[in-house]
Design an enzyme around this catalytic site. Structure first.
Site, short mmCIF file in Angstrom:
data_model
loop_
_atom_site.label_atom_id
_atom_site.label_comp_id
_atom_site.label_asym_id
_atom_site.label_seq_id
_atom_site.Cartn_x
_atom_site.Cartn_y
_atom_site.Cartn_z
N GLN A 43 4.48 9.60 6.65
CA GLN A 43 3.57 10.44 5.85
C GLN A 43 3.99 11.90 5.93
OE1 GLN A 43 -0.29 9.51 7.47
NE2 GLN A 43 -0.37 7.49 6.49
N LYS A 100 0.84 -1.21 0.00
CA LYS A 100 0.00 0.00 0.00
C LYS A 100 0.87 1.26 0.00
CE LYS A 100 -2.74 0.99 3.78
NZ LYS A 100 -2.67 2.42 4.11
N ASP A 118 1.87 -0.56 12.07
CA ASP A 118 0.71 -1.14 11.37
C ASP A 118 0.48 -2.61 11.72
OD1 ASP A 118 0.22 1.26 10.14
OD2 ASP A 118 1.21 0.73 8.26
N SER A 141 6.77 9.82 11.65
CA SER A 141 5.71 9.67 10.64
C SER A 141 6.29 9.74 9.24
CB SER A 141 4.65 10.76 10.80
OG SER A 141 3.79 10.74 9.66
N ARG A 146 -9.11 12.75 11.61
CA ARG A 146 -7.67 12.52 11.81
C ARG A 146 -6.88 13.83 11.72
NH1 ARG A 146 -5.79 7.29 8.67
NH2 ARG A 146 -4.00 7.60 10.05
N ARG A 180 -7.44 -3.06 9.39
CA ARG A 180 -6.47 -3.92 10.10
C ARG A 180 -7.10 -4.58 11.33
NH1 ARG A 180 -2.13 -3.02 6.94
NH2 ARG A 180 -1.63 -0.86 6.44
N ARG A 204 -6.89 2.68 17.59
CA ARG A 204 -6.64 1.23 17.57
C ARG A 204 -6.40 0.65 18.96
NH1 ARG A 204 -3.45 0.77 11.80
NH2 ARG A 204 -5.38 0.61 10.59
N ARG A 237 3.01 5.94 -3.37
CA ARG A 237 4.13 6.79 -3.80
C ARG A 237 4.31 6.72 -5.32
NH1 ARG A 237 4.18 5.62 1.43
NH2 ARG A 237 5.45 6.85 2.87
N GLY A 264 -5.30 8.15 4.98
CA GLY A 264 -4.44 9.18 5.58
C GLY A 264 -3.21 9.44 4.72
C1 S3P Z 1 2.39 5.07 6.09
C2 S3P Z 1 2.92 5.54 7.24
C3 S3P Z 1 2.39 5.22 8.57
C4 S3P Z 1 1.49 3.98 8.50
C5 S3P Z 1 0.49 4.07 7.37
C6 S3P Z 1 1.23 4.16 6.05
C7 S3P Z 1 3.01 5.47 4.83
O1 S3P Z 1 1.63 6.30 9.03
O2 S3P Z 1 0.81 3.81 9.72
O3 S3P Z 1 -0.32 2.92 7.35
O4 S3P Z 1 2.69 4.89 3.78
O5 S3P Z 1 3.84 6.40 4.86
P1 S3P Z 1 2.32 7.56 9.80
O6 S3P Z 1 3.20 8.27 8.85
O7 S3P Z 1 1.16 8.40 10.24
O8 S3P Z 1 3.05 6.93 10.95
#
Ligand code: S3P
Length: 435
Positions: free
Chosen positions: A174, A21, A322, A172, A118, A395, A353, A26, A90
């Protein structure tokens, strides 16, 4: 939709996973802004990654599906006709915000009810420092940092974004990725310093697409303005989805599974190390490399002796974030139980969670004590048949389906379709290996 899962005596066969995923998002984002065509094999079938493609299409990229390939014709993005829909994802809203901040138009991006709760201040803050103007939405009794976001990109005030030197306050990937993607459109250098190493798929993909950057341990320097070029890429199978089958094989008495073409990027494989530390027997076979990512097959067999328990804390929590729902199930059946600490981030995932693990463990008769940033589950517990309520969290639905394999009777997973957020084929795959 209710899904019924019966106890299993054995698990056997070959598991094929959807594309990772994180990596799919990306490749989808970068393919949409790169020049020329990006061809992607094994792009995730999960709804989250389709949300990313939908947004890129609304912004002008052209997406074609040919046999098992996805072709993305990159574009100079244009203002979308309507609000962009990130669905439950997210990763989509946070990473795409970085790209949108670098455009010369205003856009609005939101998603479903879970996503609307969120926190987005983690991306609003650095993007604002880079020169974007972003308005979030207020939710009852809280500040205005929630989706939908209205993003006024650079150029609206005549000024392009400028690079920043940023240390995210939380671990993070993300947030790191959002800032780096904005950095592509910024003047000067964008530096991200990570307090704790997180998955590095963005760095690997950016390099592959031709970004101008330097990598040092936990510090990434990206020079703005590079032109990205379309690529041909293969997405490895999702190790976070493999986690459910690894745990299933370790719970069910007679199990022997091969899991094919799994992504083995070292920033993701803490799961394999942690399972090995509990005494699990997992073999990695046939490792190869593709697009800077490692891919291999896994063989997992039920452990002859019980698994010890463990503690997940500090940097390990970030590396396993995760996988904690699946590991919590294993923890209850292990000898010594599972303690999770430093996991406050779990409270702001697709669901809280810690709360959804706790409530479903209780439904299955499992003792658990939660804390603000973790929980403790004593070991040697037996799962009682129950009705599971995943609250729309993929999940949680999959983790408790695995618990159901070891329960004392058939379980019902309510809203089971939510597994499709990352793994639409999950229940069919499970059914095919159950003896
Ligand atoms: C992810 C980063 C994680 C992860 C999410 C996917 C990503 O989140 O929990 O399922 O693809 O960069 P965070 O960046 O909020 O930790």
């Amino acid at each position: 939709m209710n899904q019924f899962v019966s106890p299993a005596k054995s698990l056997n066969g070959v598991v094929v996973l959807p594309g990772d995923k994180s990596i799919s998002h990306r490749y989808g984002l970068l393919g949409g802004i790169a020049s020329g065509v990006t061809t992607i094999h094994n792009y995730s079938t999960g709804a989250d990654c389709q949300s990313t493609l939908g947004c890129m299409q609304a912004l002008g990229a052209v997406v074609e599906r040919k046999e098992d390939k996805l072709l993305i014709h990159g574009a100079s993005l244009h203002e979308p006709a309507a609000q962009l829909d990130a669905g439950n994802s997210g990763s989509t809203i946070r990473m795409l915000s970085g790209i949108l901040a670098g455009q010369k138009f205003t856009s609005r991006i939101g998603g479903d009810e879970s996503l609307s709760g969120r926190p987005m201040d983690r991306v609003i803050k650095p993007l604002t420092q880079m020169g974007a103007r972003i308005e979030g939405s207020a939710i009852a009794g809280r500040n205005e940092n929630f989706p939908p976001l209205t993003i006024h990109g650079h150029g609206l005030n005549g000024q392009p974004l400028h690079g920043i030197d940023y240390t995210p306050p939380m671990a993070s990937a993300q947030v790191k990725s959002c800032v780096l993607l904005a950095g592509l459109f910024a003047e000067g250098d964008t530096i991200v310093r990570e307090p704790i190493q997180t998955r590095d798929h963005t760095e690997i993909a950016l390099k592959d697409f031709g970004a101008d950057m330097e990598l040092a341990p936990r510090t990434i320097t990206l020079h703005g303005g590079a032109k990205l070029e379309g690529r041909e890429l293969m997405v490895p199978g999702d190790l976070s989805s493999a986690a459910f089958f690894l745990v299933a094989a370790l719970l069910v008495p007679e199990a022997d599974l091969i899991i094919r073409n799994v992504g083995l990027n070292p920033t993701r494989t803490a799961l394999l190390d942690f399972l090995a530390s509990l005494g699990a027997s997992i073999k990695i076979i046939d490792v190869k490399q593709s697009g800077g990512e490692l891919i291999g097959d896994l063989r997992v067999r039920s452990s002859a002796n019980g698994l010890t328990g463990g503690v997940i804390a500090g940097a390990q929590t970030a590396a396993l974030i995760d996988e904690i729902p699946a590991l919590s199930v294993l923890g209850a059946a292990s000898e010594g139980g599972l303690t999770v600490r430093d996991a406050g981030e779990l409270r702001v995932k697709e669901t809280d969670r810690i709360a959804t693990i706790e409530s479903n463990m209780r439904r299955m008769g499992i003792q658990i004590e939660s804390t603000p940033d973790g929980f403790h589950i004593p070991g040697r517990q037996k799962f009682r048949a129950a009705e599971i309520h995943p609250a729309g969290d993929h999940r949680i639905a999959m983790a408790f389906s695995v618990a159901a394999l070891a329960a004392d009777g058939p379980c019902t997973i309510t809203e089971a379709e939510c597994a499709g957020v990352s793994f639409p084929e999950f229940f069919a795959t499970l059914q095919a290996i159950v003896g």
